[in-house]
Motif scaffolding. Structure first.
Motif, PDB file in Angstrom:
ATOM      1  N   ARG A 136       0.853  -1.192   0.000  1.00  0.00           N
ATOM      2  CA  ARG A 136       0.000   0.000   0.000  1.00  0.00           C
ATOM      3  C   ARG A 136       0.887   1.240   0.000  1.00  0.00           C
ATOM      4  O   ARG A 136       0.641   2.190  -0.750  1.00  0.00           O
ATOM      5  CB  ARG A 136      -0.922  -0.019   1.219  1.00  0.00           C
ATOM      6  CG  ARG A 136      -1.938   1.118   1.232  1.00  0.00           C
ATOM      7  CD  ARG A 136      -2.856   1.061   2.451  1.00  0.00           C
ATOM      8  NE  ARG A 136      -3.557  -0.206   2.582  1.00  0.00           N
ATOM      9  CZ  ARG A 136      -3.377  -1.069   3.591  1.00  0.00           C
ATOM     10  NH1 ARG A 136      -2.541  -0.802   4.562  1.00  0.00           N
ATOM     11  NH2 ARG A 136      -4.059  -2.194   3.636  1.00  0.00           N
ATOM     12  N   ARG A 137       1.927   1.232   0.837  1.00  0.00           N
ATOM     13  CA  ARG A 137       2.854   2.377   0.876  1.00  0.00           C
ATOM     14  C   ARG A 137       3.556   2.539  -0.468  1.00  0.00           C
ATOM     15  O   ARG A 137       3.748   3.653  -0.944  1.00  0.00           O
ATOM     16  CB  ARG A 137       3.869   2.194   2.001  1.00  0.00           C
ATOM     17  CG  ARG A 137       3.281   2.397   3.385  1.00  0.00           C
ATOM     18  CD  ARG A 137       4.332   2.398   4.477  1.00  0.00           C
ATOM     19  NE  ARG A 137       5.067   1.156   4.583  1.00  0.00           N
ATOM     20  CZ  ARG A 137       4.687   0.090   5.293  1.00  0.00           C
ATOM     21  NH1 ARG A 137       3.548   0.129   5.956  1.00  0.00           N
ATOM     22  NH2 ARG A 137       5.430  -0.985   5.345  1.00  0.00           N
ATOM     23  N   LEU A 166       1.599   6.926  -6.515  1.00  0.00           N
ATOM     24  CA  LEU A 166       0.460   7.772  -6.876  1.00  0.00           C
ATOM     25  C   LEU A 166       0.691   9.223  -6.455  1.00  0.00           C
ATOM     26  O   LEU A 166       0.249  10.147  -7.148  1.00  0.00           O
ATOM     27  CB  LEU A 166      -0.827   7.228  -6.258  1.00  0.00           C
ATOM     28  CG  LEU A 166      -1.302   5.906  -6.868  1.00  0.00           C
ATOM     29  CD1 LEU A 166      -2.460   5.333  -6.056  1.00  0.00           C
ATOM     30  CD2 LEU A 166      -1.693   6.079  -8.321  1.00  0.00           C
ATOM     31  N   ASP A 167       1.404   9.446  -5.354  1.00  0.00           N
ATOM     32  CA  ASP A 167       1.741  10.812  -4.941  1.00  0.00           C
ATOM     33  C   ASP A 167       2.630  11.482  -5.985  1.00  0.00           C
ATOM     34  O   ASP A 167       2.439  12.654  -6.324  1.00  0.00           O
ATOM     35  CB  ASP A 167       2.443  10.816  -3.578  1.00  0.00           C
ATOM     36  CG  ASP A 167       1.496  10.510  -2.429  1.00  0.00           C
ATOM     37  OD1 ASP A 167       0.262  10.546  -2.636  1.00  0.00           O
ATOM     38  OD2 ASP A 167       1.999  10.217  -1.321  1.00  0.00           O
ATOM     39  N   LEU A 227       2.775  10.705  -9.194  1.00  0.00           N
ATOM     40  CA  LEU A 227       1.927  10.950 -10.364  1.00  0.00           C
ATOM     41  C   LEU A 227       1.059  12.181 -10.154  1.00  0.00           C
ATOM     42  O   LEU A 227       0.918  13.015 -11.058  1.00  0.00           O
ATOM     43  CB  LEU A 227       1.047   9.728 -10.650  1.00  0.00           C
ATOM     44  CG  LEU A 227       0.057   9.865 -11.803  1.00  0.00           C
ATOM     45  CD1 LEU A 227       0.783  10.138 -13.119  1.00  0.00           C
ATOM     46  CD2 LEU A 227      -0.803   8.610 -11.904  1.00  0.00           C
ATOM     47  N   GLU A 228       0.496  12.346  -8.961  1.00  0.00           N
ATOM     48  CA  GLU A 228      -0.329  13.514  -8.669  1.00  0.00           C
ATOM     49  C   GLU A 228       0.474  14.804  -8.821  1.00  0.00           C
ATOM     50  O   GLU A 228      -0.008  15.773  -9.419  1.00  0.00           O
ATOM     51  CB  GLU A 228      -0.896  13.422  -7.250  1.00  0.00           C
ATOM     52  CG  GLU A 228      -1.775  14.616  -6.899  1.00  0.00           C
ATOM     53  CD  GLU A 228      -2.302  14.550  -5.475  1.00  0.00           C
ATOM     54  OE1 GLU A 228      -3.362  15.146  -5.238  1.00  0.00           O
ATOM     55  OE2 GLU A 228      -1.652  13.927  -4.618  1.00  0.00           O
ATOM     56  N   LYS A 229       1.703  14.825  -8.337  1.00  0.00           N
ATOM     57  CA  LYS A 229       2.552  16.021  -8.456  1.00  0.00           C
ATOM     58  C   LYS A 229       2.816  16.350  -9.923  1.00  0.00           C
ATOM     59  O   LYS A 229       2.768  17.508 -10.332  1.00  0.00           O
ATOM     60  CB  LYS A 229       3.868  15.824  -7.711  1.00  0.00           C
ATOM     61  CG  LYS A 229       3.714  15.879  -6.217  1.00  0.00           C
ATOM     62  CD  LYS A 229       5.033  15.610  -5.511  1.00  0.00           C
ATOM     63  CE  LYS A 229       4.829  15.518  -4.010  1.00  0.00           C
ATOM     64  NZ  LYS A 229       6.045  15.149  -3.305  1.00  0.00           N
ATOM     65  N   ILE A 230       3.078  15.318 -10.716  1.00  0.00           N
ATOM     66  CA  ILE A 230       3.339  15.532 -12.148  1.00  0.00           C
ATOM     67  C   ILE A 230       2.101  16.106 -12.826  1.00  0.00           C
ATOM     68  O   ILE A 230       2.191  17.074 -13.605  1.00  0.00           O
ATOM     69  CB  ILE A 230       3.774  14.210 -12.822  1.00  0.00           C
ATOM     70  CG1 ILE A 230       5.158  13.791 -12.324  1.00  0.00           C
ATOM     71  CG2 ILE A 230       3.747  14.329 -14.338  1.00  0.00           C
ATOM     72  CD1 ILE A 230       5.550  12.378 -12.706  1.00  0.00           C
TER      73      ILE A 230
END
Length: 126
Positions: free
Chosen positions: A91-92, A98-99, A101-104
Motif C-alpha cells: 500500500r505504501r 500515486l503521490d 503521479l499527482e505532483k506531475i
C-alpha cells in the motif's frame, strides 16, 4: 521491514481466497453465527459449511464454540491484522507512486498552454 511467518500468511490468504469463506467472514463481522446460519445464504449442507469453517479456523480467522449441539462461530480479527500489515508494505509502495503521479499532473495543469500559432501572412482567405 516487518518479520512475517510465511506459513501463517499462506494459510490466511488461502482462507481468504475463496468467495464463500470471505462472505462467511463478512457475516461474522456483524456478530456470532451458527454453522447453519453461515450455510444458509449458500444453500449448502452443514457438512460443506463446516469444511469452509475448518479452513477459516486453521487460519485463525474463526473461533468455534460448541454449546450443546450448537456450534457458534465468531470472527477473530488478529490474523486479518497480520495480513493487513503485510499488504501495508505494498500500500505504501503504491501510495508513494500515486503521490508522484499527482505532483506531475498538478504541475502539468499549472503550466499555461502555449499561445495559438498565427497563420502566415497572405494565407488567410485563400
Amino acid at each position: 521491514m516487518v518479520e512475517h511467518d510465511s506459513h501463517t500468511l499462506d494459510t490466511i490468504f488461502h482462507a481468504l481466497g475463496d468467495t464463500t469463506r470471505r462472505a462467511m467472514l463478512g457475516e461474522l463481522a456483524a456478530g456470532e453465527r451458527t454453522v447453519g446460519e453461515l450455510a444458509e445464504p449458500f444453500a449448502m449442507s452443514l457438512a460443506a459449511a463446516s469444511k469452509h469453517i475448518k479452513v477459516l479456523e486453521a487460519a485463525g480467522l474463526v473461533r468455534r464454540d460448541i454449546r450443546g449441539r450448537t456450534h457458534m462461530c465468531s470472527l477473530d480479527p488478529v490474523p486479518l491484522m497480520r495480513a493487513d500489515r503485510w499488504i501495508g508494505i505494498y500500500r505504501r509502495f503504491w501510495t508513494d507512486r500515486l503521490d508522484v503521479l499527482e505532483k506531475i499532473l498538478r504541475a502539468k495543469d499549472a503550466t499555461p498552454p502555449p499561445p495559438p500559432k498565427e497563420a502566415p501572412p497572405g494565407k488567410e482567405g485563400e
